[in-house]
Design a protein around this motif. Sequence first.
Motif, PDB file in Angstrom:
ATOM      1  N   ALA A   1       0.830  -1.207   0.000  1.00 33.54           N
ATOM      2  CA  ALA A   1       0.000   0.000   0.000  1.00 33.54           C
ATOM      3  C   ALA A   1       0.859   1.248   0.000  1.00 33.54           C
ATOM      4  O   ALA A   1       0.520   2.251  -0.638  1.00 33.54           O
ATOM      5  CB  ALA A   1      -0.927  -0.011   1.211  1.00 33.54           C
TER       6      ALA A   1
ATOM      7  N   GLU B   1       2.246   1.884  -3.548  1.00 33.94           N
ATOM      8  CA  GLU B   1       1.201   2.416  -4.413  1.00 33.94           C
ATOM      9  C   GLU B   1       0.892   3.867  -4.056  1.00 33.94           C
ATOM     10  O   GLU B   1       0.736   4.721  -4.935  1.00 33.94           O
ATOM     11  CB  GLU B   1      -0.064   1.563  -4.289  1.00 33.94           C
ATOM     12  N   ALA B   2       0.812   4.174  -2.771  1.00 30.95           N
ATOM     13  CA  ALA B   2       0.543   5.543  -2.338  1.00 30.95           C
ATOM     14  C   ALA B   2       1.654   6.491  -2.768  1.00 30.95           C
ATOM     15  O   ALA B   2       1.397   7.627  -3.182  1.00 30.95           O
ATOM     16  CB  ALA B   2       0.379   5.586  -0.821  1.00 30.95           C
TER      17      ALA B   2
ATOM     18  N   GLN C   1       1.256   7.220  -6.460  1.00 26.86           N
ATOM     19  CA  GLN C   1       0.159   8.159  -6.666  1.00 26.86           C
ATOM     20  C   GLN C   1       0.574   9.575  -6.301  1.00 26.86           C
ATOM     21  O   GLN C   1       0.269  10.544  -7.026  1.00 26.86           O
ATOM     22  CB  GLN C   1      -1.056   7.740  -5.826  1.00 26.86           C
TER      23      GLN C   1
ATOM     24  N   PRO D   1      -3.914   2.377   0.071  1.00 31.40           N
ATOM     25  CA  PRO D   1      -2.999   3.445  -0.327  1.00 31.40           C
ATOM     26  C   PRO D   1      -3.543   4.834  -0.012  1.00 31.40           C
ATOM     27  O   PRO D   1      -2.778   5.734   0.368  1.00 31.40           O
ATOM     28  CB  PRO D   1      -2.847   3.230  -1.836  1.00 31.40           C
ATOM     29  N   GLU D   2      -4.848   5.013  -0.156  1.00 30.26           N
ATOM     30  CA  GLU D   2      -5.445   6.323   0.116  1.00 30.26           C
ATOM     31  C   GLU D   2      -5.286   6.707   1.581  1.00 30.26           C
ATOM     32  O   GLU D   2      -5.102   7.895   1.903  1.00 30.26           O
ATOM     33  CB  GLU D   2      -6.929   6.315  -0.277  1.00 30.26           C
TER      34      GLU D   2
ATOM     35  N   VAL E   1      -2.745   5.818   3.465  1.00 32.46           N
ATOM     36  CA  VAL E   1      -1.338   6.190   3.620  1.00 32.46           C
ATOM     37  C   VAL E   1      -1.126   7.612   3.144  1.00 32.46           C
ATOM     38  O   VAL E   1      -0.473   8.427   3.821  1.00 32.46           O
ATOM     39  CB  VAL E   1      -0.422   5.217   2.842  1.00 32.46           C
ATOM     40  N   ARG E   2      -1.691   7.948   1.990  1.00 33.77           N
ATOM     41  CA  ARG E   2      -1.520   9.298   1.453  1.00 33.77           C
ATOM     42  C   ARG E   2      -2.143  10.346   2.377  1.00 33.77           C
ATOM     43  O   ARG E   2      -1.582  11.433   2.573  1.00 33.77           O
ATOM     44  CB  ARG E   2      -2.150   9.405   0.062  1.00 33.77           C
ATOM     45  N   GLU E   3      -3.288  10.011   2.953  1.00 33.10           N
ATOM     46  CA  GLU E   3      -3.958  10.973   3.826  1.00 33.10           C
ATOM     47  C   GLU E   3      -3.111  11.289   5.054  1.00 33.10           C
ATOM     48  O   GLU E   3      -3.034  12.437   5.499  1.00 33.10           O
ATOM     49  CB  GLU E   3      -5.316  10.405   4.259  1.00 33.10           C
TER      50      GLU E   3
END
Length: 380
Positions: free
Chosen positions: A295, A298-299, A302, A372-373, A375-377
Motif C-alpha cells: 500500500a 502504491e501511495a 500516486q 494506499p489512500e 497512507v496518502r492521507e
Amino acid sequence: MPRLMAAPSAPPLREYTDGSTAIVRGALDAGCDFFAGYPITPASPILMMMMRELPRVGGVAVQGEDEIASMGMCIGAVMAGARALTATSGPGLSLYSENVGLAVMGEVPLVIVDVQRLGPATGGATTVGQGDVQFVRWGTAGGYPVIALAPSSIPDCYHLTMRAFDLAERFRCPVFVMTDKELNMTMNTVPVDEYVAAPVRERPRPDGPGPPYRYLPPGEVPPLRHYGGEETVRFTGSSHDERAFITKHPPTVEALNRHLVAKIEEHRDEIDLVEADLQPGARTLVVSYGVTAGAVREALGQARRAGGGFSSLVCKSLWPVPEDALRAAAAGVERVVVPELNPGQYRLEVERLLPKVSVVGLNRVDGEMIAPEQVREVAG
C-alpha cells in the motif's frame, strides 16, 4: 530497400501464484530436506506443499501431532544433519515458544515461517494481521536476540526464505520469516524474472573432534557438530559449558549468554535489509514492513504522479531492528508514519530510535488491509 524492423521482444514470463508457493520454492532451492508442522490456517498450504514436494527430492515431511512436537522434530533433525523448516501462525507460535527457546540455547539453525493472522488467541483464522511482531522478539524466556525477516511481496517470500536459511547457518540460530494471511493465500500475477535467488552457504564442518560450543570471542560462531557420528555430542537446554555439560559456574554462564547476544548484535551489518526510496527534501518518512509495504508503494506512486511525495523505508529485516538505516532515512524529516495491522508494535521501536521526531501510527485491527489512500492521507 525496405527498412529492417527489429522483432518485437517477447513479453515477460508471468505466473499466477501465491506467497506460500514462493516460500516452498525458496526452501527447496535453499536445500531444505526436512519439514515438520501442524495444520493451522493460514500456514497449512506450506505444510501440504512440503508434504507433496519434499519426498520428490529425497527429503522428509511430517505432520506432527501438535506444534510442540513439530518444533522438537525440527530441532532433532537439524542436530542429525538436516536443513529444516516449519510453519505456523500466531496460536501455534504460542506452542512453539518453549522449543524456540531450546533452539536459541542449543544454537540450532532452522527456519520458522509465521503466517500472521488477526489475534488475540484464535482471533480471525482467515483474516489478516501483523500482531506477532513483538511476540517473535520477546516470546521466549531470557529475551535473547532473534533474527526475523519480513517479505513484502511474493518474490520477497522466495528470496527471504532462502536468505533465512543462509542466516540460520551463519549464526546457528532459529530465523523467522514473518509473513501474513493475505500475502500467503492471495493469488497474484508475478513476473518470473522478479524471483531472485539468495546464496545459501553450506553448513560448516568442524576440523576434527572438539567441544560442540565456543563462547570466546563472543561474536564468533563455531561449526555445528551432528549427532550420530563417531564422537559423542551432548545437547541441553540448561546453562552449559562449551562441552554442553550443565553448569552454574558464573563466569561460564555469563560467557554463554553474552555469546548468544554478541553473535547476532555484533553482525547487524550482515543481517540488516531495507528497501529505501528517499525523496530529497521530503518532510515525511513512511516506515513499513510486510504486506502494508504494498500500500505504501502504491501511495508513493500516486503522490509523485500528483506532484508530491514522501520518503519510504521498507524494513525487510525486523529483528534486529535496522537502526542505522532508520536513522539515516529519517535525517531531516519532520514526521515518521508507521502503518501496521496491529495497535502499533513496530512504532515503539521507531519512537525509541528517533526521540526528536514526531512518530505517528496508521493502524488497523479490524481484519482489513490498509489502503494506499489512507497512507496518502496520513503521510501528506
